[in-house]
Design a protein around this motif. Structure first.
Motif, PDB file in Angstrom:
ATOM      1  N   GLU A 214      -5.669  14.731   9.775  1.00 23.98           N
ATOM      2  CA  GLU A 214      -5.381  13.712   8.759  1.00 23.98           C
ATOM      3  C   GLU A 214      -5.819  14.185   7.379  1.00 23.98           C
ATOM      4  O   GLU A 214      -5.115  13.963   6.378  1.00 23.98           O
ATOM      5  N   ALA A 215      -6.968  14.847   7.301  1.00 27.89           N
ATOM      6  CA  ALA A 215      -7.439  15.369   6.024  1.00 27.89           C
ATOM      7  C   ALA A 215      -6.471  16.410   5.474  1.00 27.89           C
ATOM      8  O   ALA A 215      -6.141  16.400   4.276  1.00 27.89           O
ATOM      9  N   GLU A 216      -6.004  17.292   6.321  1.00 29.43           N
ATOM     10  CA  GLU A 216      -5.053  18.317   5.886  1.00 29.43           C
ATOM     11  C   GLU A 216      -3.730  17.679   5.446  1.00 29.43           C
ATOM     12  O   GLU A 216      -3.085  18.153   4.501  1.00 29.43           O
ATOM     13  N   ARG A 217      -3.325  16.612   6.123  1.00 32.77           N
ATOM     14  CA  ARG A 217      -2.090  15.908   5.737  1.00 32.77           C
ATOM     15  C   ARG A 217      -2.218  15.362   4.322  1.00 32.77           C
ATOM     16  O   ARG A 217      -1.304  15.508   3.501  1.00 32.77           O
ATOM     17  N   ARG A 218      -3.347  14.761   4.029  1.00 31.44           N
ATOM     18  CA  ARG A 218      -3.547  14.185   2.703  1.00 31.44           C
ATOM     19  C   ARG A 218      -3.583  15.253   1.619  1.00 31.44           C
ATOM     20  O   ARG A 218      -3.047  15.057   0.516  1.00 31.44           O
ATOM     21  N   LEU A 219      -4.214  16.383   1.926  1.00 26.52           N
ATOM     22  CA  LEU A 219      -4.278  17.465   0.941  1.00 26.52           C
ATOM     23  C   LEU A 219      -2.898  18.047   0.639  1.00 26.52           C
ATOM     24  O   LEU A 219      -2.677  18.583  -0.445  1.00 26.52           O
ATOM     25  N   SER A 220      -1.993  17.942   1.592  1.00 27.03           N
ATOM     26  CA  SER A 220      -0.651  18.517   1.414  1.00 27.03           C
ATOM     27  C   SER A 220       0.278  17.610   0.608  1.00 27.03           C
ATOM     28  O   SER A 220       1.361  18.041   0.185  1.00 27.03           O
ATOM     29  N   LEU A 221      -0.122  16.358   0.382  1.00 26.42           N
ATOM     30  CA  LEU A 221       0.736  15.397  -0.313  1.00 26.42           C
ATOM     31  C   LEU A 221       0.649  15.566  -1.830  1.00 26.42           C
ATOM     32  O   LEU A 221      -0.365  16.018  -2.367  1.00 26.42           O
ATOM     33  N   LYS A 222       1.698  15.170  -2.510  1.00 27.91           N
ATOM     34  CA  LYS A 222       1.744  15.281  -3.968  1.00 27.91           C
ATOM     35  C   LYS A 222       0.946  14.144  -4.598  1.00 27.91           C
ATOM     36  O   LYS A 222       1.160  12.975  -4.273  1.00 27.91           O
ATOM     37  N   PRO A 223       0.017  14.468  -5.494  1.00 32.35           N
ATOM     38  CA  PRO A 223      -0.764  13.416  -6.147  1.00 32.35           C
ATOM     39  C   PRO A 223       0.129  12.416  -6.880  1.00 32.35           C
ATOM     40  O   PRO A 223       1.120  12.797  -7.513  1.00 32.35           O
ATOM     41  N   GLY A 224      -0.206  11.152  -6.770  1.00 33.21           N
ATOM     42  CA  GLY A 224       0.568  10.110  -7.450  1.00 33.21           C
ATOM     43  C   GLY A 224       1.641   9.470  -6.594  1.00 33.21           C
ATOM     44  O   GLY A 224       2.137   8.395  -6.930  1.00 33.21           O
ATOM     45  N   THR A 225       1.994  10.125  -5.502  1.00 40.08           N
ATOM     46  CA  THR A 225       2.972   9.532  -4.596  1.00 40.08           C
ATOM     47  C   THR A 225       2.252   8.555  -3.665  1.00 40.08           C
ATOM     48  O   THR A 225       1.029   8.495  -3.621  1.00 40.08           O
ATOM     49  N   LYS A 226       3.042   7.795  -2.922  1.00 40.56           N
ATOM     50  CA  LYS A 226       2.445   6.827  -2.003  1.00 40.56           C
ATOM     51  C   LYS A 226       2.514   7.316  -0.557  1.00 40.56           C
ATOM     52  O   LYS A 226       3.445   8.017  -0.174  1.00 40.56           O
ATOM     53  N   THR A 227       1.512   6.938   0.210  1.00 43.20           N
ATOM     54  CA  THR A 227       1.500   7.271   1.626  1.00 43.20           C
ATOM     55  C   THR A 227       0.742   6.179   2.386  1.00 43.20           C
ATOM     56  O   THR A 227       0.160   5.279   1.781  1.00 43.20           O
ATOM     57  N   VAL A 228       0.756   6.277   3.693  1.00 47.27           N
ATOM     58  CA  VAL A 228       0.094   5.293   4.535  1.00 47.27           C
ATOM     59  C   VAL A 228      -1.310   5.779   4.895  1.00 47.27           C
ATOM     60  O   VAL A 228      -1.494   6.930   5.301  1.00 47.27           O
ATOM     61  N   PHE A 229      -2.297   4.919   4.728  1.00 50.30           N
ATOM     62  CA  PHE A 229      -3.680   5.216   5.084  1.00 50.30           C
ATOM     63  C   PHE A 229      -4.127   4.253   6.185  1.00 50.30           C
ATOM     64  O   PHE A 229      -3.874   3.047   6.100  1.00 50.30           O
ATOM     65  N   GLN A 230      -4.785   4.794   7.195  1.00 51.83           N
ATOM     66  CA  GLN A 230      -5.317   3.970   8.273  1.00 51.83           C
ATOM     67  C   GLN A 230      -6.702   3.474   7.910  1.00 51.83           C
ATOM     68  O   GLN A 230      -7.428   4.112   7.127  1.00 51.83           O
ATOM     69  N   ARG A 231      -7.096   2.341   8.457  1.00 55.26           N
ATOM     70  CA  ARG A 231      -8.440   1.806   8.282  1.00 55.26           C
ATOM     71  C   ARG A 231      -9.119   1.657   9.640  1.00 55.26           C
ATOM     72  O   ARG A 231      -8.454   1.482  10.658  1.00 55.26           O
ATOM     73  N   GLY A 232     -10.441   1.719   9.636  1.00 55.87           N
ATOM     74  CA  GLY A 232     -11.203   1.511  10.862  1.00 55.87           C
ATOM     75  C   GLY A 232     -11.276   2.744  11.728  1.00 55.87           C
ATOM     76  O   GLY A 232     -12.015   3.681  11.435  1.00 55.87           O
ATOM     77  N   GLN A 233     -10.486   2.771  12.784  1.00 60.32           N
ATOM     78  CA  GLN A 233     -10.510   3.856  13.761  1.00 60.32           C
ATOM     79  C   GLN A 233      -9.153   4.537  13.834  1.00 60.32           C
ATOM     80  O   GLN A 233      -8.145   3.882  14.101  1.00 60.32           O
ATOM     81  N   LEU A 234      -9.147   5.829  13.602  1.00 61.24           N
ATOM     82  CA  LEU A 234      -7.908   6.591  13.707  1.00 61.24           C
ATOM     83  C   LEU A 234      -7.487   6.650  15.165  1.00 61.24           C
ATOM     84  O   LEU A 234      -8.251   7.085  16.027  1.00 61.24           O
ATOM     85  N   GLY A 235      -6.273   6.162  15.446  1.00 55.26           N
ATOM     86  CA  GLY A 235      -5.812   6.112  16.820  1.00 55.26           C
ATOM     87  C   GLY A 235      -6.127   4.793  17.500  1.00 55.26           C
ATOM     88  O   GLY A 235      -5.768   4.569  18.652  1.00 55.26           O
ATOM     89  N   GLY A 236      -6.819   3.900  16.783  1.00 50.20           N
ATOM     90  CA  GLY A 236      -7.151   2.588  17.328  1.00 50.20           C
ATOM     91  C   GLY A 236      -6.171   1.537  16.848  1.00 50.20           C
ATOM     92  O   GLY A 236      -4.985   1.811  16.638  1.00 50.20           O
TER      93      GLY A 236
END
Length: 324
Positions: A214-236
C-alpha cells in the motif's frame, strides 16, 4: 607447601590450556546478518500527509492500556505529554517551519509525526535484555514486554536506536513502558487502538507485507490526484474514502532502517526534519552480537583478561624467603 609464585604459574598455565581446548571446540565466531521479518508480521503504516493532529490515537492508546494522563502545563487541564514515557506509549509531534502557512510544506509549513515503538525486525532491546523481559513474537513479530521478568537494568533503554523504551522511576520494582501493538486485544479479534480510532486512516493496521504494498502504491501516484484510502485495518471492514494524494518523499521509512521495522511511515517533509535521523540498514543487534561472540567465543576475552591480571599479579608478588 605451594608458594604464591607456583600458584600463579599454575593458574596461568591452566588458563592457557582451557583457552586452547575451548577455541578448538567452538571454532571462530562468524558475523550474522539481520534477523528476517516473520512471514505473518503485523504492524502499522503511518501516513503523515493524512494526519490532522487530532491525537485521538494518543487518547485511545492510554484508554486500552490503562495509562494515566500526563501534564506539561501547570494548569493540568488535559493530557499533554510531550514525548513517549513509561505511561505514554504513543504521541503525535508537530513540525513547524517558517510562516507555517501550508500543511506539509518543509519551508513554510507544518506537519505531524507519530512516535511509538517501531517493532524492529531485529530489535536491539530484545538482544540487550539479559532476562528475556523483551521478546519478539515469532508469528506476529510484535516486540512485547514482561514486567514480571524485568530486573530494571534499563539495557533496553540504552540499546534502542529510536529511544522508545522508557523507565518508570515511580515504580517500586522498576518497570519499562512501551507500545506492544495492543497484543492483549488480538485474542478478542481486535487490533491496535491507535489505528481503530484514526478518523483519516493516517494510522493503518495490517500485515506488514500488505502495508508495504500500500505504501508503494501511494508513492507511485501523482501528487494532487485523488485516490482511495482505507481506514482502520487493511483487509478488514471497508471504511475507505477518497482523498488527495500528497507530495510524498520517495522513501518508506522503516523498510530498511536497522534491518527493517514493522511500523513503516510516509511523509511529505524529509524524515530528518520530523525527528527521524538516517540509520544504517544493518541492525545494531547483529553488530553487537557479532562483537560479543568474537570476544567471548572460546572464552577468548575472559582468558585474555585473566592472563593480564595474572601477569601484573605475578610481577608485583615478592618471592618467598625460601625461593631466594
Amino acid at each position: 607447601m605451594t608458594s604464591r609464585r607456583n600458584f600463579l604459574k599454575g593458574t596461568l598455565a591452566g588458563g592457557a590450556a582451557a583457552a586452547a581446548v575451548s577455541v578448538s571446540v567452538s571454532g571462530p565466531a562468524c558475523a550474522r546478518d539481520n534477523n528476517p521479518q516473520p512471514e505473518g508480521a503485523l504492524g502499522l503504516l503511518y501516513d503523515a500527509t493524512l494526519c490532522v493532529g487530532c491525537k485521538a490515537c494518543v487518547a485511545a492508546c492510554k484508554e486500552v492500556n490503562g495509562n494515566p494522563a500526563e501534564f506539561s502545563t501547570p494548569e493540568q487541564l488535559w493530557d499533554t505529554p510531550l514525548d513517549t514515557t513509561a505511561k505514554t506509549f504513543n504521541v503525535i509531534k508537530m513540525f513547524r517551519s517558517g510562516t507555517m502557512e501550508t500543511k506539509d510544506d518543509p519551508d513554510n509549513g507544518y506537519a505531524f509525526m507519530k512516535t511509538s515503538c517501531l517493532h524492529c525486525n531485529d530489535p536491539s532491546c530484545v538482544s540487550a535484555c539479559p532476562v528475556s523481559a523483551m521478546t519478539k513474537d515469532p508469528v506476529t513479530g510484535i516486540v512485547g514486554y514482561d514486567a514480571d521478568a524485568c530486573i530494571g537494568c534499563r539495557y533496553c533503554v540504552a540499546a534502542c536506536p529510536f529511544g522508545i523504551p522508557k523507565y518508570d522511576y515511580s515504580s517500586a520494582t522498576g518497570k519499562i513502558g512501551k507500545c506492544e501493538l495492543c497484543r492483549h486485544r488480538l485474542p478478542e479479534g481486535k487490533y491496535a487502538a491507535c489505528a481503530e480510532v484514526c478518523p483519516t486512516g493516517a494510522t493503518l493496521y495490517g500485515k506488514v507485507s500488505d502495508l508495504k504494498a500500500e505504501a508503494e502504491r501511494r508513492l507511485s501516484l501523482k501528487p494532487g490526484t485523488k485516490t482511495v484510502f482505507q481506514r482502520g485495518q487493511l483487509g478488514g471492514k471497508d471504511q475507505s474514502y477518497e482523498n488527495v494524494v500528497g507530495h510524498y518523499v520517495q522513501h518508506v521509512y522503516g523498510e530498511k532502517e536497522v534491518g527493517g521495522t514493522q511500523v513503516i511511515k510516509l511523509s511529505a517533509v524529509p524524515f530528518e526534519k520530523v525527528g527521524h535521523k538516517p540509520l544504517p540498514e544493518r541492525s545494531a543487534s547483529s553488530k553487537s552480537e557479532t562483537l560479543q561472540h568474537t570476544l567471548y567465543g572460546g572464552l577468548v576475552m575472559p582468558l585474555a583478561v585473566l592472563g593480564v591480571m595474572t601477569y601484573f599479579a605475578k610481577r608485583n608478588v615478592k618471592p618467598d624467603d625460601d625461593e631466594l
